[in-house]
Design a protein around this motif. Structure first.
Motif: not given
Length: 555
Positions: A249-270
């Protein structure tokens, strides 16, 4: 007398009452003739401000609210209000410190002028720089996100290819099993068919015997041997179990992990950087020197000889060589833009302004030129002097080294636009700061606003402060006893280091802001001449003979 002729009003000096006035002291609010100006200024206890009479500022004293027939010409420091002479002597202000209101206004004016100067030269340019950085980031946004999308597509195509290869392999295995299964069944069928043919023949023979009345067949009865017992044992029946595909059974989480994760968009107001006042310039973060500087890139400029390099950005540099063309190149040696001098002569030096425009000096044409949007504007034309090397200051002004036409004098001139603000030529004893003759005098402004000149003929780096007062001379490493130091290019970094190219030892000397030697940069350089650093303190070195620009990380 002509009734329509107006009498001329003769304005006289407020001190001598006889001579025509020519000047006005804004501090004391009196008019002065030429003779009385000197007498007036002799009182050094007061900070006078004498200007030509026509440029005077008219002063409007406020009327005292308590004594309406008097003007407020004094200032009560304790009450923080203007007061008149009567108020000063009244019990209301007894024991209070009083100052002259003009002196108070002068101090306030000086403070306001300092604020204006800081806003114009330091603070507003930083805001402009920040706005430009944001606009640059916006312009690059589409390209950068496009690169991310391309990476995702490429990774997806790679996974598709891998999955397709796996599917094809499984289908090939299934086909191979099918063929083997079918071959086994065919073999079993052949065996059964053969037995059935034998059975049919026996049954046919038995029927023939049973139907015949021929007594002579008796022998046949005797020769017949029953095979029923043999055929009662049926041939083996082959049973083949069909293979099954146990697909997980296809595990979407594992498939996402295998594909590679996209780091979150970091918006910091310095929190915005707090700029220190002009009297306390902010110190940058400390970046230690690397033990071993390393070469990070090499740019082929295409010149026969190379003299100068100036950074436009971290990956784009302007260069000037042995012809009339100035080239903008990236780190991959790709030519992005080229500009030819207006006169057709070789440029003597180049620099990039804080606005990203190119400045070049034309020694033969005696001009200093600005290139904006590929259009050349001559901003300064000299008489009796030839412009040599140029750099842009933190305030977006220009510093230019120049030699007199007779070769007897050298100086550094500070320009704001086309206006000369300062000329630096002599020390406190009236001696020349720079050598005459030889015209190799690259220069740079340090972060502490010192002006650093690599005086090749004098075999020295000459450093003066922003007022033009000599701070020190550097004549090479302390162990250098043979005066073999020949500085050429010079630049400074965020740490107020001074870096200068020594064409004799083919190395870069790194000094601190006080002229103390720190270390060398070698990196197999060949006749290094022009130098510059980018905003990340990467060093760009122009090599004379190879006509290459080498990028070096040393912090």
């Amino acid at each position: 007398m002509d009734p329509f002729r107006r009498a001329q009003i003769i304005l006289l000096c407020d001190l001598c009452k006889t001579a025509h006035l020519q000047s006005h002291c804004e501090r004391c609010d009196i008019n002065l003739c030429q003779t009385c100006v000197g007498k007036h200024l002799s009182d050094s206890s007061i900070r006078h401000k004498v200007v030509p009479y026509k440029y005077r500022k008219s002063l409007n004293y406020s009327t005292c609210p308590d004594h309406t027939d008097e003007l407020c010409k004094h200032y009560c420091e304790k009450c923080d209000i203007p007061v008149c002479s009567t108020c000063v002597s009244s019990s209301k202000h007894e024991g209070h410190n009083m100052s002259d209101i003009l002196e108070k206004i002068s101090a306030k004016t000086e403070s306001l002028q300092k604020d204006l100067d800081e806003l114009e030269t330091r603070i507003y340019p930083r805001y402009e720089e920040m706005a430009s950085d944001v606009q640059t980031e916006e312009a690059e946004l589409e390209t950068n996100y496009g690169k991310l999308t391309t990476i995702a597509d490429q990774h997806g195509e790679l996974l598709h290819r891998e999955i397709t290869a796996i599917v094809n392999q499984r289908k090939s295995d299934i086909q191979e099993m099918k063929i083997k299964h079918l071959s086994t069944l065919n073999k079993n069928t052949e065996e059964i068919t053969q037995k059935m043919a034998e059975l049919k023949q026996i049954m046919s023979d038995l029927k023939s015997i049973l139907k015949s009345n021929d007594v002579s067949l008796t022998a046949t009865y005797k020769s017949y041997k029953s095979k029923n017992s043999e055929f009662r044992t049926l041939p083996p029946k082959v049973r083949v179990t069909l293979p099954s595909l146990s697909a997980q059974k296809i595990n979407k989480d594992q498939l996402n992990e295998m594909f590679g994760s996209l780091s979150p968009l970091s918006i910091n107001t310095e929190h915005g950087d707090t700029m220190k006042s002009a009297e306390a310039v902010s110190s940058p973060p400390v970046k230690p020197l690397l033990d071993e500087p390393r070469l990070t890139a090499t740019i082929d400029t295409g010149y026969d000889r190379l003299f100068s390099v100036s950074c436009l950005s971290e990956d784009q540099v302007w260069t000037r060589g042995d012809n009339k063309t100035m080239k903008l190149l990236n780190l991959q040696s790709k030519l992005l833009t080229s500009i030819q001098t207006k006169s057709g002569d070789k440029p003597r030096d180049i620099a990039v302004t804080r606005d990203g425009d190119l400045v070049y000096t034309d020694y033969d044409d005696k001009t200093i030129n600005l290139i904006k949007n590929k259009q050349i504007q001559t901003v300064i034309t000299l008489q009796g002097w030839g412009p040599l090397y140029v750099c842009c200051t933190a305030a977006n002004d220009l510093l230019v080294t120049m030699d007199s036409d007779d070769g007897e004098q050298s100086k550094v001139v500070h320009y704001s636009g086309s206006t000369e603000k300062q000329s630096i030529q002599f020390d406190d004893q009236g001696r020349p700061l720079y050598s005459s003759g030889g015209n190799i005098k690259y220069l740079s402004e340090n972060k502490n606003l010192d002006i650093c000149v690599a005086d090749n003929t004098a075999r020295a780096v000459v450093v003066v402060n922003q007022s033009g007062k000599l701070r020190f001379r550097y004549n090479g490493h302390p162990s250098n006893t043979e005066q073999s130091f020949y500085p050429v290019g010079i630049t400074t970094d965020s740490q107020s280091h001074i870096l200068t190219a020594d064409i004799n030892t083919q190395s870069i000397h790194i000094l601190d802001q006080d002229g103390q030697f720190l270390r060398y940069i070698h990196c197999h350089l060949e006749l290094p001449v022009g130098l510059c650093v980018d905003i990340r303190d990467n060093l760009f070195v122009a090599e004379y003979h190879t006509a290459k620009v080498k990028t070096i990380q040393y912090l």
